[in-house]
Design an enzyme around this catalytic site. Structure first.
Site, PDB file in Angstrom:
ATOM      1  NE  ARG A  90      -3.669   0.053   2.470  1.00 14.92           N
ATOM      2  CZ  ARG A  90      -3.967  -0.843   3.416  1.00 14.92           C
ATOM      3  NH1 ARG A  90      -3.339  -0.833   4.547  1.00 14.92           N
ATOM      4  NH2 ARG A  90      -4.892  -1.739   3.208  1.00 14.92           N
ATOM      5  CE1 TYR A  91       0.201   4.004   3.961  1.00 16.01           C
ATOM      6  CE2 TYR A  91       0.629   1.812   4.846  1.00 16.01           C
ATOM      7  CZ  TYR A  91      -0.131   2.966   4.819  1.00 16.01           C
ATOM      8  OH  TYR A  91      -1.224   3.068   5.642  1.00 16.01           O
ATOM      9  NE  ARG A  94       5.094   1.872   6.168  1.00 13.84           N
ATOM     10  CZ  ARG A  94       4.661   3.055   5.703  1.00 13.84           C
ATOM     11  NH1 ARG A  94       5.228   3.607   4.648  1.00 13.84           N
ATOM     12  NH2 ARG A  94       3.661   3.664   6.289  1.00 13.84           N
ATOM     13  CB  CYS A 103      -2.805 -16.709  15.273  1.00 13.36           C
ATOM     14  SG  CYS A 103      -3.036 -15.584  13.885  1.00 13.36           S
ATOM     15  CB  CYS A 107      -7.540 -11.573  18.690  1.00  8.58           C
ATOM     16  SG  CYS A 107      -5.778 -11.915  18.966  1.00  8.58           S
ATOM     17  CB  CYS A 110      -8.545 -11.161  14.349  1.00  4.01           C
ATOM     18  SG  CYS A 110      -7.339 -11.157  13.009  1.00  4.01           S
ATOM     19  NE  ARG A 112      -3.851  -9.040   7.533  1.00  2.00           N
ATOM     20  CZ  ARG A 112      -2.758  -8.629   8.171  1.00  2.00           C
ATOM     21  NH1 ARG A 112      -2.274  -9.309   9.184  1.00  2.00           N
ATOM     22  NH2 ARG A 112      -2.114  -7.559   7.767  1.00  2.00           N
ATOM     23  CG  ASP A 273      -9.062  -2.264  11.592  1.00  5.93           C
ATOM     24  OD1 ASP A 273      -9.078  -1.060  11.279  1.00  5.93           O
ATOM     25  OD2 ASP A 273      -8.009  -2.902  11.794  1.00  5.93           O
ATOM     26  CG  ASP A 310      -5.489   0.485   8.250  1.00  6.34           C
ATOM     27  OD1 ASP A 310      -5.575   0.946   7.091  1.00  6.34           O
ATOM     28  OD2 ASP A 310      -4.554  -0.234   8.638  1.00  6.34           O
ATOM     29  CE  LYS A 317      -1.549   0.286  10.275  1.00  6.29           C
ATOM     30  NZ  LYS A 317      -1.229  -0.185   8.931  1.00  6.29           N
TER      31      LYS A 317
HETATM   32  C1  PLP Z   1      -0.203  -0.949   8.694  1.00  9.98           C
HETATM   33  C2  PLP Z   1       0.414  -1.220   7.399  1.00  9.98           C
HETATM   34  C3  PLP Z   1       1.775  -0.971   7.185  1.00  9.98           C
HETATM   35  C4  PLP Z   1       2.679  -0.446   8.268  1.00  9.98           C
HETATM   36  O1  PLP Z   1       2.424   0.896   8.509  1.00  9.98           O
HETATM   37  P1  PLP Z   1       3.408   1.704   9.471  1.00  9.98           P
HETATM   38  O2  PLP Z   1       2.716   3.012   9.615  1.00  9.98           O
HETATM   39  O3  PLP Z   1       4.727   1.769   8.790  1.00  9.98           O
HETATM   40  O4  PLP Z   1       3.496   0.926  10.757  1.00  9.98           O
HETATM   41  C5  PLP Z   1       2.306  -1.226   5.955  1.00  9.98           C
HETATM   42  N1  PLP Z   1       1.549  -1.706   4.951  1.00  9.98           N
HETATM   43  C6  PLP Z   1       0.239  -1.931   5.119  1.00  9.98           C
HETATM   44  C7  PLP Z   1      -0.539  -2.452   3.973  1.00  9.98           C
HETATM   45  C8  PLP Z   1      -0.377  -1.709   6.350  1.00  9.98           C
HETATM   46  O5  PLP Z   1      -1.679  -1.958   6.499  1.00  9.98           O
HETATM   47  S1  SF4 Z   2      -5.005 -10.109  15.824  1.00  9.91           S
HETATM   48 FE1  SF4 Z   2      -5.520 -11.682  14.267  1.00  9.91          FE
HETATM   49  S2  SF4 Z   2      -3.588 -12.064  13.187  1.00  9.91           S
HETATM   50 FE2  SF4 Z   2      -3.072 -11.076  15.147  1.00  9.91          FE
HETATM   51  S3  SF4 Z   2      -2.728 -12.787  16.590  1.00  9.91           S
HETATM   52 FE3  SF4 Z   2      -4.872 -12.144  16.825  1.00  9.91          FE
HETATM   53  S4  SF4 Z   2      -5.979 -13.547  15.445  1.00  9.91           S
HETATM   54 FE4  SF4 Z   2      -3.817 -13.614  14.812  1.00  9.91          FE
END
Ligand code: PLP
Ligand code: SF4
Length: 346
Positions: A90-91, A94, A103, A107, A110, A112, A273, A310, A317
């Site tokens: 996305r960025y 990184r 995991c 959670c 979560c 995801r 989220d 986010d 974010k």
């Molecule tokens: C959260 C996230 C990051 C990391 O963001 P930072 O602000 O650098 O911690 C990088 N890529 C994606 C897609 C994210 O959702």
């Molecule tokens: S937040 Fe989601 S990805 Fe992270 S440890 Fe918990 S269940 Fe796993």
């Protein structure tokens, strides 16, 4: 004391962590979303407390079957930024590398939750993993790889060593950041072999610990994090603001202090989220801002995370904490307002 990770509602009922009367509903939850509570976390739960903040994070409840407006299986829009399986880009500088989708604990909030666990995505095939590493190696703008999942620290030291070796093929990658709950929820996994794997490359390695309640920082968790930090691996703290877990000033303060005492710098406090069935965990942004105000001034600057949201739809974010500057005035931590620059008195 339980010796094994609890993975089914029946096992949770036998351990006294859920009410057997709820089994039928919780079987429906478990059919949809993975369940796992490690021995370390099961032991922390006070089964006599119906509002126990550890149980609230990990023990399934029927409330997860309710979908609130705006909730989505892909709440932060990762799919639109996933050029190859296992990568989210996305960025520019990184990427996220999702090497596995399992995991140590699951959670209940979560973001995801539709992807992780046995019912979620398949682990990457060797060919998909090759394609993910090739994607990184081919893009010189990628400075940092954020290894997430799932939880990358449930990978064996051998697989982590392999992952680090494959990132060596990308000399432009200078930083590798791991996101994990393992040092707190399964501290026994932080072995010398795991640390050696993390240190097996030329990259700067950071570990971001996800912890949401001060009680998660047990003596064993602090010792595991201490091993990582003593090995020269800086640690960051990531927490999710969760109703009924840490959404009061005293708990949030204790959490941030516990992290800093463990030599972990609080990095982000995430607004929860819009993951499906998680409405009972979400606060409003206003409540989050009010909590952040309680930390400012009263608590060491080391203990201040950035409160972030986010933005749904994959927009990234952004900080959403309180602002202290308004219409030519700055507000002090006690709420007093002051002109800036100060009006000259002569
Ligand atoms: C959260 C996230 C990051 C990391 O963001 P930072 O602000 O650098 O911690 C990088 N890529 C994606 C897609 C994210 O959702
Ligand atoms: S937040 Fe989601 S990805 Fe992270 S440890 Fe918990 S269940 Fe796993």
């Amino acid at each position: 004391m339980t010796l094994q990770t609890l993975r089914t509602p029946t096992a949770l009922a036998e351990a006294g962590l859920i009410d057997p009367a709820d089994l039928a509903a919780l079987e429906r939850v478990a059919a949809q979303y993975a369940v796992a509570i490690t021995p370390a976390m099961a032991e922390l739960i006070d089964a006599a407390d119906p509002a126990d903040p550890i149980a609230r994070q990990f023990a399934p409840t029927a409330a997860e079957l309710l979908q609130a407006p705006g909730e989505s299986a892909d709440p932060i829009g990762d799919a639109a930024h996933s050029p190859v399986e296992g990568i989210v880009h996305r960025y520019a500088d990184r990427v996220l590398l999702k090497a596995n989708h399992a995991c140590a604990v699951y959670c209940r909030f979560c973001f995801r939750r539709e992807m992780v666990g046995p019912g979620g995505l398949r682990p990457l095939t060797p060919a998909q993993l090759d394609a993910a590493f090739t994607y990184v190696a081919d893009r010189p703008e990628i400075w940092e790889v954020i290894v997430t999942g799932g939880d990358p620290f449930i990978l064996s030291p051998r697989r982590l060593t392999d992952l680090m070796a494959r990132l060596e093929a990308a000399p432009h990658v200078k930083v590798v950041r791991f996101h994990t709950r393992v040092p707190a929820v399964d501290p026994g996994r932080i072995t010398d072999a795991l640390i050696a794997a993390l240190k097996s490359s030329s990259k700067a390695v950071y570990v971001a610990l996800h912890a949401d309640h001060p009680r998660e920082l047990t003596a064993a968790a602090r010792a595991a994090c201490g091993k990582l930090v003593d090995a020269g691996i800086p640690m960051l703290g990531q927490s999710v603001l969760l109703r009924g877990v840490n959404d009061d000033p005293a708990t949030l303060e204790a959490l941030m202090r516990a992290l800093v005492e463990t030599r972990i710098k609080p990095y982000y406090l995430h607004h929860a989220d819009l993951a499906p069935g998680t409405g009972h965990f979400r606060t409003t942004l206003g409540e989050g801002q009010a909590l952040m105000r309680t930390l400012r001034g009263r608590v060491s600057g080391l203990c201040q995370p950035t409160y972030v949201l986010d933005i749904p739809g994959g927009h990234g974010k952004v900080p959403v904490g309180p602002g202290y500057l308004q219409a030519g005035e700055v507000e002090d931590p006690a709420g007093g307002r002051h002109a800036y620059p100060p009006k000259s008195s002569s």
